[in-house]
Design a protein around this motif. Structure first.
Motif, PDB file in Angstrom:
ATOM      1  N   GLU A  77       0.679  -1.213   0.022  1.00 16.32           N
ATOM      2  CA  GLU A  77      -0.009  -0.041  -0.090  1.00 16.32           C
ATOM      3  C   GLU A  77       0.764   1.230  -0.030  1.00 16.32           C
ATOM      4  O   GLU A  77       2.079   1.246   0.353  1.00 16.32           O
ATOM      5  CB  GLU A  77      -1.002   0.071   1.345  1.00 16.32           C
ATOM      6  CG  GLU A  77      -2.325  -1.009   1.295  1.00 16.32           C
ATOM      7  CD  GLU A  77      -3.317  -0.660   0.469  1.00 16.32           C
ATOM      8  OE1 GLU A  77      -3.295   0.334  -0.163  1.00 16.32           O
ATOM      9  OE2 GLU A  77      -4.189  -1.354   0.438  1.00 16.32           O
ATOM     10  N   ARG A  78       0.256   2.323  -0.355  1.00 18.29           N
ATOM     11  CA  ARG A  78       0.712   3.940  -0.175  1.00 18.29           C
ATOM     12  C   ARG A  78       1.261   4.005   1.113  1.00 18.29           C
ATOM     13  O   ARG A  78       0.499   3.481   2.082  1.00 18.29           O
ATOM     14  CB  ARG A  78       0.096   4.800  -0.794  1.00 18.29           C
ATOM     15  CG  ARG A  78       0.130   4.586  -2.541  1.00 18.29           C
ATOM     16  CD  ARG A  78      -0.954   5.626  -2.868  1.00 18.29           C
ATOM     17  NE  ARG A  78      -2.110   5.183  -2.468  1.00 18.29           N
ATOM     18  CZ  ARG A  78      -3.181   6.143  -2.293  1.00 18.29           C
ATOM     19  NH1 ARG A  78      -3.087   7.454  -2.278  1.00 18.29           N
ATOM     20  NH2 ARG A  78      -4.424   5.734  -1.739  1.00 18.29           N
ATOM     21  N   GLY A  79       2.096   4.837   1.304  1.00 16.80           N
ATOM     22  CA  GLY A  79       2.517   5.333   2.969  1.00 16.80           C
ATOM     23  C   GLY A  79       1.478   6.233   3.385  1.00 16.80           C
ATOM     24  O   GLY A  79       1.739   7.540   3.875  1.00 16.80           O
ATOM     25  N   LEU A  80       0.061   5.704   3.535  1.00  9.28           N
ATOM     26  CA  LEU A  80      -0.892   6.813   3.946  1.00  9.28           C
ATOM     27  C   LEU A  80      -1.539   5.904   5.139  1.00  9.28           C
ATOM     28  O   LEU A  80      -1.727   4.735   5.194  1.00  9.28           O
ATOM     29  CB  LEU A  80      -2.038   7.106   2.996  1.00  9.28           C
ATOM     30  CG  LEU A  80      -1.286   7.935   1.716  1.00  9.28           C
ATOM     31  CD1 LEU A  80      -2.122   8.076   0.928  1.00  9.28           C
ATOM     32  CD2 LEU A  80      -0.788   9.291   2.230  1.00  9.28           C
ATOM     33  N   LEU A  81      -2.175   6.965   6.144  1.00  6.97           N
ATOM     34  CA  LEU A  81      -2.932   6.216   7.286  1.00  6.97           C
ATOM     35  C   LEU A  81      -4.266   5.566   6.692  1.00  6.97           C
ATOM     36  O   LEU A  81      -4.678   4.815   7.351  1.00  6.97           O
ATOM     37  CB  LEU A  81      -3.019   7.390   8.304  1.00  6.97           C
ATOM     38  CG  LEU A  81      -2.234   7.650   9.384  1.00  6.97           C
ATOM     39  CD1 LEU A  81      -1.951   6.242  10.452  1.00  6.97           C
ATOM     40  CD2 LEU A  81      -0.806   7.950   8.874  1.00  6.97           C
ATOM     41  N   SER A  82      -4.815   6.302   5.761  1.00  9.27           N
ATOM     42  CA  SER A  82      -6.191   5.700   5.362  1.00  9.27           C
ATOM     43  C   SER A  82      -6.134   4.545   4.555  1.00  9.27           C
ATOM     44  O   SER A  82      -7.041   3.579   4.755  1.00  9.27           O
ATOM     45  CB  SER A  82      -6.625   6.577   4.085  1.00  9.27           C
ATOM     46  OG  SER A  82      -5.750   6.833   3.045  1.00  9.27           O
ATOM     47  N   ALA A  83      -5.067   4.009   4.165  1.00  9.42           N
ATOM     48  CA  ALA A  83      -4.629   2.817   3.385  1.00  9.42           C
ATOM     49  C   ALA A  83      -4.786   1.440   4.428  1.00  9.42           C
ATOM     50  O   ALA A  83      -5.196   0.448   4.085  1.00  9.42           O
ATOM     51  CB  ALA A  83      -3.398   2.687   2.707  1.00  9.42           C
ATOM     52  N   ILE A  84      -4.419   1.945   5.764  1.00  3.86           N
ATOM     53  CA  ILE A  84      -4.664   0.869   6.838  1.00  3.86           C
ATOM     54  C   ILE A  84      -5.973   0.434   7.003  1.00  3.86           C
ATOM     55  O   ILE A  84      -6.250  -0.726   7.380  1.00  3.86           O
ATOM     56  CB  ILE A  84      -3.944   1.279   8.046  1.00  3.86           C
ATOM     57  CG1 ILE A  84      -2.371   2.045   7.741  1.00  3.86           C
ATOM     58  CG2 ILE A  84      -3.924   0.615   9.348  1.00  3.86           C
ATOM     59  CD1 ILE A  84      -1.857   2.639   9.003  1.00  3.86           C
ATOM     60  N   PHE A  85      -6.912   1.446   6.649  1.00  5.95           N
ATOM     61  CA  PHE A  85      -8.281   0.964   6.892  1.00  5.95           C
ATOM     62  C   PHE A  85      -8.972   0.245   5.946  1.00  5.95           C
ATOM     63  O   PHE A  85     -10.252  -0.271   5.983  1.00  5.95           O
ATOM     64  CB  PHE A  85      -9.145   2.314   6.827  1.00  5.95           C
ATOM     65  CG  PHE A  85      -8.895   2.993   8.368  1.00  5.95           C
ATOM     66  CD1 PHE A  85     -10.003   2.730   9.493  1.00  5.95           C
ATOM     67  CD2 PHE A  85      -7.984   3.747   8.576  1.00  5.95           C
ATOM     68  CE1 PHE A  85      -9.448   3.404  10.669  1.00  5.95           C
ATOM     69  CE2 PHE A  85      -7.653   4.342   9.663  1.00  5.95           C
ATOM     70  CZ  PHE A  85      -8.474   4.305  10.615  1.00  5.95           C
ATOM     71  N   ARG A  86      -8.221  -0.293   4.785  1.00  5.24           N
ATOM     72  CA  ARG A  86      -8.739  -0.854   3.653  1.00  5.24           C
ATOM     73  C   ARG A  86      -9.422  -2.396   4.102  1.00  5.24           C
ATOM     74  O   ARG A  86     -10.308  -2.700   3.584  1.00  5.24           O
ATOM     75  CB  ARG A  86      -7.674  -1.335   2.716  1.00  5.24           C
ATOM     76  CG  ARG A  86      -8.313  -1.867   1.211  1.00  5.24           C
ATOM     77  CD  ARG A  86      -6.996  -1.762   0.110  1.00  5.24           C
ATOM     78  NE  ARG A  86      -6.558  -0.731   0.028  1.00  5.24           N
ATOM     79  CZ  ARG A  86      -7.008   0.123  -0.756  1.00  5.24           C
ATOM     80  NH1 ARG A  86      -8.339   0.147  -1.479  1.00  5.24           N
ATOM     81  NH2 ARG A  86      -6.423   1.402  -1.048  1.00  5.24           N
ATOM     82  N   PRO A  87      -8.956  -2.961   5.067  1.00  3.93           N
ATOM     83  CA  PRO A  87      -9.449  -4.333   5.562  1.00  3.93           C
ATOM     84  C   PRO A  87     -11.086  -4.040   5.945  1.00  3.93           C
ATOM     85  O   PRO A  87     -12.016  -4.697   6.458  1.00  3.93           O
ATOM     86  CB  PRO A  87      -8.776  -4.948   6.716  1.00  3.93           C
ATOM     87  CG  PRO A  87      -7.482  -4.295   6.333  1.00  3.93           C
ATOM     88  CD  PRO A  87      -7.560  -2.770   5.756  1.00  3.93           C
ATOM     89  N   LEU A  88     -11.259  -2.776   6.583  1.00  2.00           N
ATOM     90  CA  LEU A  88     -12.547  -2.392   7.240  1.00  2.00           C
ATOM     91  C   LEU A  88     -13.321  -1.778   6.186  1.00  2.00           C
ATOM     92  O   LEU A  88     -14.669  -1.945   6.201  1.00  2.00           O
ATOM     93  CB  LEU A  88     -12.514  -1.477   8.217  1.00  2.00           C
ATOM     94  CG  LEU A  88     -11.682  -1.994   9.819  1.00  2.00           C
ATOM     95  CD1 LEU A  88     -11.510  -1.003  10.766  1.00  2.00           C
ATOM     96  CD2 LEU A  88     -12.471  -3.340  10.018  1.00  2.00           C
ATOM     97  N   LEU A  89     -12.840  -0.851   5.450  1.00  2.00           N
ATOM     98  CA  LEU A  89     -13.597   0.000   4.457  1.00  2.00           C
ATOM     99  C   LEU A  89     -13.447  -0.019   3.132  1.00  2.00           C
ATOM    100  O   LEU A  89     -14.310   0.314   2.096  1.00  2.00           O
ATOM    101  CB  LEU A  89     -13.203   1.532   4.856  1.00  2.00           C
ATOM    102  CG  LEU A  89     -13.106   1.991   6.278  1.00  2.00           C
ATOM    103  CD1 LEU A  89     -12.497   3.596   6.073  1.00  2.00           C
ATOM    104  CD2 LEU A  89     -14.551   2.067   6.487  1.00  2.00           C
TER     105      LEU A  89
END
Length: 529
Positions: A169-181
């Protein structure tokens, strides 16, 4: 629109919105500093009165979560592909971790905080100015600088490292939420997360810059007799801004790396010198006893609120301030930690970012705080505790004057503060550029320079509108919304980790844990800061 054009538009949105909000804060504070200060005070009072429990609980959740990850079977998972090796040797890796997490802050508070607690004892656990008060002062200073803050950083760092190095993933905090969102992280909701991360970093770094400016101004006053008012504070801030803006125009390895190496050479000199000339036995005893008190009381301290007291002023000035400040710094430090941790296992990461830095922090506090309390107890430096209580920024330099080579050590301290100041701000422009341009690891120079101007502007506004108290209030306010995001990161990260469990069930023990590192020292050492 093509995917490339969509991505470019998305990145433009995050950059534009976050810069606009930061600029509006600077404008408001410049036009109406009193109104800005009154508004932040009102919000701060409500947050402390109504949400102190939230900060305590979330900090505890983060600590339990990272310790669980390190001790469980998840600890074997690599932050990268299974064949990746660490990029750095352990010693340089540890050094970079610590510098990223604390910077000049521990120089500011490592001495001032124990003396402050000695005069105003937390929760009235002991009579002020007594032996018992000195013990409580060291204990609570350890509490504020050891396991909890580093665990907060580790939550963000682990998650970013896992999703960037292992999941691509890209180095962004939002990318971490992909498993949820799912793919919604690429839409407006993801952009909100990224904007909040950027704003948390802006105010977190601005608070650190403001504190460093206060301490440098106080040091110049104590060493050279210069005035210490707001005008001088702003001049110091402006000169330092010019320095880190100049560094920001160079390649990362030519600016940040050079400054970071200098700071990591000078800081140990201060530590060793004051062990040699200071009350060594008292300092060793302070560390030993403080460690025992801290570990035996960590659970009560982690939940203590003084629930039936009408005044939560101490909590707002100390524990809530610290927890919110560390939370605001989490995306900045987490991104830094992630970029230097490819090839490490989760277990190694937890040890390096939580356990080892906690010990180093406690040693620093025991050396400087222990020696300062010795001076306060003996009366050799007058009422040094009260002096530092009235001016925390001057604490280190009041202390230095009580020992040999005061002039030389004051200059060395000013140099290390300034280097920390410049390196931290320069690194902040890199991280802000990356977060606001869609995870671009080498943001354009004009983006970094723009963030440098805004960081200095926010720090100046906070100083003018409230000084040290204004800095603390801003930290609490920006840390509050990001704490909710960090809780979500824990949930999303754990969900992603479960998907690796079956893969590792039959896998042999990682070579990263079996044998000595064979690091690949590359230019990445400088890419982070």
């Amino acid at each position: 629109m093509t995917n490339s054009l969509k991505q470019r538009a998305t990145n433009h949105t995050v950059l534009t919105v976050s810069i606009a909000v930061s600029a509006l804060v600077v404008l408001w504070g410049a036009v109406s500093p009193n109104g800005f200060g009154a508004a932040t005070t009102w919000l701060f009072n409500h947050v402390v009165a109504d949400l102190s429990w939230f900060f305590l609980l979330t900090a505890n959740i983060f600590l339990v979560f990272v310790l669980y990850l390190g001790l469980s079977s998840h600890g074997r998972i690599k932050l990268g592909a299974d064949h990746d090796r660490p990029q750095f040797g352990r010693m340089s890796w540890f050094a970079m971790m610590f510098q990223a997490g604390m910077g000049p802050a521990i120089i500011f508070w490592g001495l001032a905080e124990p003396l402050s607690h000695y005069v105003e004892v937390p929760f009235e656990l002991a009579p002020p100015g007594t032996d018992e008060a000195a013990g409580v002062a060291i204990q609570y200073s350890f509490f504020h600088w050891a396991l909890h803050p580093w665990a907060i950083y580790a939550v963000a760092g682990l998650a970013v490292a896992y999703f960037t190095h292992r999941k691509g993933e890209r180095g962004l905090l939002s990318a971490i939420f992909r498993p949820l969102l799912g793919d919604r992280v690429d839409g407006p909701l993801g952009k909100v997360i990224d904007v909040l991360a950027v704003l948390a970093v802006v105010f977190g770094i601005a608070v650190a810059l403001g504190q460093a400016g206060l301490q440098m101004t106080a040091g110049l006053g104590k060493t050279f007799g210069l005035p210490t008012g707001i005008i001088v504070q702003l001049v110091v801030l402006a000169l330092t801004t010019a320095a880190f803006m100049g560094s920001a125009t160079t390649r990362i390895e030519h600016g940040i790396k050079w400054l970071s190496n200098i700071s990591m050479l000078i800081a140990p000199v201060l530590l060793i010198f004051y062990v040699v000339v200071g009350p060594s036995i008292t300092q060793i005893n302070a560390f030993t006893e403080g460690l025992g008190d801290y570990l035996s009381e960590i659970v009560p301290m982690s939940f203590r609120l003084d629930a039936f007291s009408p005044d939560n002023g101490w909590m707002g000035s100390w524990t809530v301030f610290y927890w919110s400040w560390w939370i605001a710094w989490a995306p900045y430090v987490g991104l830094f930690m992630a970029r230097i941790s490819r090839g490490r296992t989760i277990r190694e990461f937890v040890a390096a970012t939580v356990l080892v830095p906690s010990v180093v922090s406690m040693i620093w506090i025991a050396v400087f705080g222990g020696a300062a309390l010795h001076l306060a107890r003996s009366g050799l430096a007058g009422d040094i505790a009260q002096t530092v209580q009235e001016s925390p920024a001057a604490g280190m330099f009041v202390f230095i004057q009580q020992y040999p080579l005061a002039g030389v050590m004051s200059v060395i301290t000013l140099v290390v503060l300034w280097v920390f100041f410049v390196a931290g701000a320069d690194a902040g422009t890199v991280v802000l550029g990356e977060l606001s341009t869609g995870g671009e690891p080498n943001p354009k120079t004009w983006v970094r320079l723009l963030w440098g101007v805004l960081l200095a502007g926010v720090a100046a506004v906070l100083l003018v509108s409230g000084g040290l108290e204004g800095l603390q209030k801003a930290s609490v306010l920006t840390g509050t919304p990001f704490a909710i995001i960090l809780v979500g990161i824990c949930v999303a990260f754990h969900k992603a980790l479960r998907q690796d469990r079956d893969h590792l069930a039959q896998a042999p023990r990682s070579t990263a844990e079996e044998s000595e590192d064979r690091p690949r020292e590359t230019e990445v050492a400088s890419d982070v800061r």
